[in-house]
Write a protein that holds these residues in place. Sequence first.
Motif, mmCIF file in Angstrom:
data_model
loop_
_atom_site.group_PDB
_atom_site.id
_atom_site.type_symbol
_atom_site.label_atom_id
_atom_site.label_comp_id
_atom_site.label_asym_id
_atom_site.label_seq_id
_atom_site.Cartn_x
_atom_site.Cartn_y
_atom_site.Cartn_z
ATOM 1 N N LEU A 151 -66.373 -145.845 32.739
ATOM 2 C CA LEU A 151 -67.527 -145.271 33.430
ATOM 3 C C LEU A 151 -68.246 -144.310 32.506
ATOM 4 N N THR A 152 -69.562 -144.239 32.645
ATOM 5 C CA THR A 152 -70.312 -143.218 31.928
ATOM 6 C C THR A 152 -70.016 -141.861 32.579
ATOM 7 N N PRO A 153 -70.302 -140.753 31.900
ATOM 8 C CA PRO A 153 -70.034 -139.439 32.504
ATOM 9 C C PRO A 153 -70.676 -139.254 33.870
ATOM 10 N N LYS A 154 -71.921 -139.680 34.036
ATOM 11 C CA LYS A 154 -72.589 -139.502 35.322
ATOM 12 C C LYS A 154 -72.046 -140.459 36.370
ATOM 13 N N GLU A 155 -71.647 -141.665 35.979
ATOM 14 C CA GLU A 155 -71.014 -142.574 36.932
ATOM 15 C C GLU A 155 -69.718 -141.975 37.451
ATOM 16 N N TYR A 156 -68.938 -141.367 36.537
ATOM 17 C CA TYR A 156 -67.696 -140.733 36.979
ATOM 18 C C TYR A 156 -67.995 -139.546 37.904
ATOM 19 N N ASP A 157 -68.959 -138.703 37.531
ATOM 20 C CA ASP A 157 -69.303 -137.547 38.362
ATOM 21 C C ASP A 157 -69.735 -137.992 39.762
ATOM 22 N N LEU A 158 -70.516 -139.067 39.834
ATOM 23 C CA LEU A 158 -70.978 -139.576 41.123
ATOM 24 C C LEU A 158 -69.799 -140.081 41.949
ATOM 25 N N LEU A 159 -68.905 -140.845 41.321
ATOM 26 C CA LEU A 159 -67.733 -141.344 42.047
ATOM 27 C C LEU A 159 -66.847 -140.187 42.505
ATOM 28 N N PHE A 161 -67.704 -137.170 43.219
ATOM 29 C CA PHE A 161 -68.343 -136.469 44.332
ATOM 30 C C PHE A 161 -68.199 -137.256 45.633
ATOM 31 N N LEU A 162 -68.460 -138.557 45.588
ATOM 32 C CA LEU A 162 -68.408 -139.365 46.803
ATOM 33 C C LEU A 162 -66.987 -139.497 47.336
ATOM 34 N N THR A 163 -65.989 -139.500 46.455
ATOM 35 C CA THR A 163 -64.606 -139.632 46.911
ATOM 36 C C THR A 163 -64.028 -138.318 47.422
ATOM 37 N N GLU A 164 -64.760 -137.224 47.302
ATOM 38 C CA GLU A 164 -64.278 -135.971 47.894
ATOM 39 C C GLU A 164 -64.196 -136.086 49.410
ATOM 40 N N ILE A 208 -70.239 -148.649 48.552
ATOM 41 C CA ILE A 208 -71.151 -147.512 48.640
ATOM 42 C C ILE A 208 -72.317 -147.985 49.504
ATOM 43 N N GLU A 209 -72.285 -147.558 50.749
ATOM 44 C CA GLU A 209 -73.264 -148.023 51.728
ATOM 45 C C GLU A 209 -74.511 -147.147 51.694
ATOM 46 N N ALA A 210 -75.652 -147.791 51.743
ATOM 47 C CA ALA A 210 -76.923 -147.071 51.779
ATOM 48 C C ALA A 210 -77.364 -146.874 53.225
ATOM 49 N N VAL A 211 -77.787 -145.667 53.552
ATOM 50 C CA VAL A 211 -78.370 -145.373 54.858
ATOM 51 C C VAL A 211 -79.841 -145.071 54.625
ATOM 52 N N ARG A 212 -80.677 -145.953 55.073
ATOM 53 C CA ARG A 212 -82.099 -145.905 54.744
ATOM 54 C C ARG A 212 -82.726 -144.559 55.083
ATOM 55 N N GLY A 213 -83.384 -143.991 54.092
ATOM 56 C CA GLY A 213 -84.095 -142.748 54.288
ATOM 57 C C GLY A 213 -83.219 -141.509 54.272
ATOM 58 N N VAL A 214 -81.897 -141.681 54.108
ATOM 59 C CA VAL A 214 -81.002 -140.519 54.113
ATOM 60 C C VAL A 214 -80.210 -140.444 52.820
ATOM 61 N N GLY A 215 -79.293 -141.390 52.610
ATOM 62 C CA GLY A 215 -78.461 -141.310 51.410
ATOM 63 C C GLY A 215 -77.400 -142.377 51.375
ATOM 64 N N PHE A 216 -76.175 -142.012 50.988
ATOM 65 C CA PHE A 216 -75.100 -142.980 50.779
ATOM 66 C C PHE A 216 -73.792 -142.445 51.342
ATOM 67 N N ARG A 217 -72.909 -143.381 51.692
ATOM 68 C CA ARG A 217 -71.527 -143.033 52.027
ATOM 69 C C ARG A 217 -70.597 -143.999 51.311
ATOM 70 N N LEU A 218 -69.445 -143.476 50.887
ATOM 71 C CA LEU A 218 -68.440 -144.298 50.231
ATOM 72 C C LEU A 218 -67.380 -144.687 51.245
ATOM 73 N N VAL A 219 -67.091 -145.981 51.316
ATOM 74 C CA VAL A 219 -66.121 -146.505 52.267
ATOM 75 C C VAL A 219 -65.013 -147.198 51.486
ATOM 76 N N ILE A 220 -63.768 -146.842 51.781
ATOM 77 C CA ILE A 220 -62.627 -147.444 51.112
ATOM 78 C C ILE A 220 -62.347 -148.800 51.730
ATOM 79 N N ALA A 221 -62.180 -149.822 50.902
ATOM 80 C CA ALA A 221 -61.885 -151.162 51.397
ATOM 81 C C ALA A 221 -60.487 -151.203 51.978
ATOM 82 N N GLY A 222 -60.344 -151.892 53.118
ATOM 83 C CA GLY A 222 -59.037 -152.045 53.733
ATOM 84 C C GLY A 222 -58.215 -153.119 53.046
ATOM 85 N N PRO A 223 -56.931 -153.235 53.417
ATOM 86 C CA PRO A 223 -56.049 -154.200 52.757
ATOM 87 C C PRO A 223 -56.538 -155.632 52.848
#
Length: 281
Positions: A151-159, A161-164, A208-223
């Motif tokens: 990952l690039t530095p910003k890709e890692y920073d983004l991941l 943040f979202l995984t917090e 990484i789901e997009a919510v139109r006009g708001v932002g994003f949420r990260l969802v962990i894939a199930g088994p």
Amino acid sequence: MRVLLVEDDEPVAESLQRGLVRYGFEVEWVTTGTAALAAAAPYDLVLLDLGLPDTDGLDVCRALRRRGDVPIIVISARSDETDRVVGLEIGADDYVSKPFGVREVIARIRAVMRRVQPKAQPTTGPERYGARLTVDRKAARVWLDAAEVALTPKEYDLLAFLTEEPGALMSREQIMEAVWDANWFGPTKTLDVHVAALRRKLAGAVAIEAVRGVGFRLVIAGPGDGGPGDGGPGDGGPALGNLGNGGPAHGDPALGGPALGGPALGGPALGGPAADGGRVS
């Protein structure tokens, strides 16, 4: 983050509420001190006007403080030093005088929350997210299954943040300020590009789901999930922004979709007088 807004001036309250929502806050608006004291839901912070129609806001502040330690920021046209001192002494955590900018209120909310929230304990090792993704925050390294992901530095920073807070909706403004610059102002297309890269590199492990006009949420894939988004290859549906399987990216300029929150969607431009950049008086 849930905010109770106590303000009887409708134009002020509506403008402030729009700005707070744009930054990812959940807002309940009441217009009287009685309604504020009757609010049953738990709140993370209270924005309290002193000039209420049924009671003095200082009395409401005093009553809220007796009940608990919820942070209180007073917003008022009373700019006299005595009022500010009294408000702070009876329990308010900060005081903002009208007219104010919504960005100033956001900054004060964050400053207050940093003071009152306990510091997170540092993790002792890599953290697993689902069955496939591992993030080592100390070493800034990411693994998908047993293979390290470049990952690039910003890709890692983004991941990171979202995984917090997996599953939490993060506004574009929250992400830009946390990952790029606390004073970021302007287009956010670079965010779409980095989201698309993470979707491609972590396909099947997270969505990484997009919510139109708001932002994003990260969802962990199930088994049993077969793909990184709603309807992966395992269930025959289209993948959410997975470049590897040709699925369209939601709001990803690089794939031809419109940027979320941009003029094409008709949303208010950041920094406008009503949304979040102007003055509220």
